[in-house]
Design an enzyme around this catalytic site. Structure first.
Site, mmCIF file in Angstrom:
data_model
loop_
_atom_site.group_PDB
_atom_site.id
_atom_site.type_symbol
_atom_site.label_atom_id
_atom_site.label_comp_id
_atom_site.label_asym_id
_atom_site.label_seq_id
_atom_site.Cartn_x
_atom_site.Cartn_y
_atom_site.Cartn_z
ATOM 1 N N CYS A 166 -14.673 -6.786 -2.193
ATOM 2 C CA CYS A 166 -13.638 -6.389 -3.158
ATOM 3 C C CYS A 166 -13.370 -7.538 -4.152
ATOM 4 O O CYS A 166 -14.231 -7.822 -4.973
ATOM 5 C CB CYS A 166 -12.400 -5.929 -2.414
ATOM 6 S SG CYS A 166 -11.446 -4.753 -3.369
ATOM 7 N N HIS A 195 -13.962 -2.514 1.949
ATOM 8 C CA HIS A 195 -13.452 -3.470 2.951
ATOM 9 C C HIS A 195 -14.016 -3.199 4.349
ATOM 10 O O HIS A 195 -13.359 -2.539 5.157
ATOM 11 C CB HIS A 195 -11.924 -3.375 3.021
ATOM 12 C CG HIS A 195 -11.239 -3.941 1.823
ATOM 13 N ND1 HIS A 195 -10.780 -5.237 1.767
ATOM 14 C CD2 HIS A 195 -10.961 -3.392 0.621
ATOM 15 C CE1 HIS A 195 -10.233 -5.464 0.586
ATOM 16 N NE2 HIS A 195 -10.328 -4.354 -0.129
ATOM 17 N N GLU A 226 -14.122 -5.097 6.796
ATOM 18 C CA GLU A 226 -13.317 -5.777 7.829
ATOM 19 C C GLU A 226 -12.146 -4.910 8.290
ATOM 20 O O GLU A 226 -11.524 -5.216 9.297
ATOM 21 C CB GLU A 226 -12.832 -7.134 7.307
ATOM 22 C CG GLU A 226 -11.700 -7.110 6.276
ATOM 23 C CD GLU A 226 -12.129 -6.642 4.881
ATOM 24 O OE1 GLU A 226 -13.300 -6.266 4.688
ATOM 25 O OE2 GLU A 226 -11.253 -6.645 3.991
HETATM 26 N N1 GLN Z 1 -7.925 -5.155 -7.546
HETATM 27 C C1 GLN Z 1 -8.221 -6.471 -7.034
HETATM 28 C C2 GLN Z 1 -8.763 -7.362 -8.145
HETATM 29 O O1 GLN Z 1 -9.243 -6.870 -9.114
HETATM 30 C C3 GLN Z 1 -9.203 -6.396 -5.875
HETATM 31 C C4 GLN Z 1 -8.644 -5.533 -4.776
HETATM 32 C C5 GLN Z 1 -8.988 -5.979 -3.406
HETATM 33 O O2 GLN Z 1 -9.606 -7.018 -3.187
HETATM 34 N N2 GLN Z 1 -8.556 -5.205 -2.435
HETATM 35 O O3 GLN Z 1 -8.699 -8.553 -8.037
#
Ligand code: GLN
Length: 191
Positions: free
Chosen positions: A79, A171, A173
């Site tokens: 992410c 994610h 994890e």
């Molecule tokens: N929306 C976040 C970003 O752009 C990432 C979201 C996440 O890591 N769960 O930094």
């Protein structure tokens, strides 16, 4: 063998637990908060969280330079961590390590879908679908050079490998399924 989890911001605990399960007795999993903790790691996880904040903190503590100085280090970015690996972040002037030939768009699944779960078909993990947890997730909008798409959802790229780097929009994890962590350790990091 030592595996680090970058512990500046984001869902650090969940990655520590998931990685410890996946690694088992093959080594230890440590939190990385300072630049000098990077040297000697076989692999590093950059967790999800807020990519602007993670980027700023990496720079503040010199962890960016420490990571870029380790040519053998395998990295799993989930992410916000995937955003940190990207060469280009669409529409934002923010820091990233730029280690992968990919472009990303932040929060790319739209406002109605801030967070959701979807079954993913990831060939390298076998036939059984993988539970993808998406939280304000980015999408990988361009994949160049030797970067290779490993999974898509609704035509959007959500998992890419390039050599020893793995960028994951979701994610892994946050589910009990450890296949992606194991794939990273065994196939990507060569543990
Ligand atoms: N929306 C976040 C970003 O752009 C990432 C979201 C996440 O890591 N769960 O930094």
């Amino acid at each position: 063998m030592r595996v680090g989890v970058l512990a500046l911001q984001g869902d650090v605990e969940e990655h520590l637990t998931a990685m410890r399960r996946a690694l088992g007795r093959r080594g230890e999993v440590v939190q990385v908060k300072r630049a000098e903790q990077v040297h000697g790691l076989k692999a590093l996880v950059i967790p999800g969280g807020e990519s602007t904040t993670i980027g700023k903190l990496m720079q503040k503590y010199g962890i960016d330079r420490a990571v870029l100085a380790e040519p053998e280090l395998a990295i799993l970015g989930t992410c916000a961590g995937a955003i940190m690996l990207a060469e280009r972040i669409e529409g934002y002037e923010q820091f990233s390590l730029g280690l992968m030939s990919i472009s990303v768009a932040r929060n790319a699944f739209g406002r109605q879908r801030e967070s959701f779960e979807a079954e993913l078909h990831i060939e390298v993990l076998g036939k059984k679908p993988f539970p993808g947890v998406f939280i304000r997730a980015p999408v990988i909008t361009e994949v160049r050079g030797s970067a290779e798409v490993l999974a898509e959802l609704e035509g959007k790229v959500v998992l890419v490998r390039q050599g020893r780097y793995l960028a994951c929009a979701f994610h892994p994890e946050l589910t009990p399924d450890r296949r992606l962590h194991r794939y990273f350790l065994e196939e990507v990091a060569g543990a």
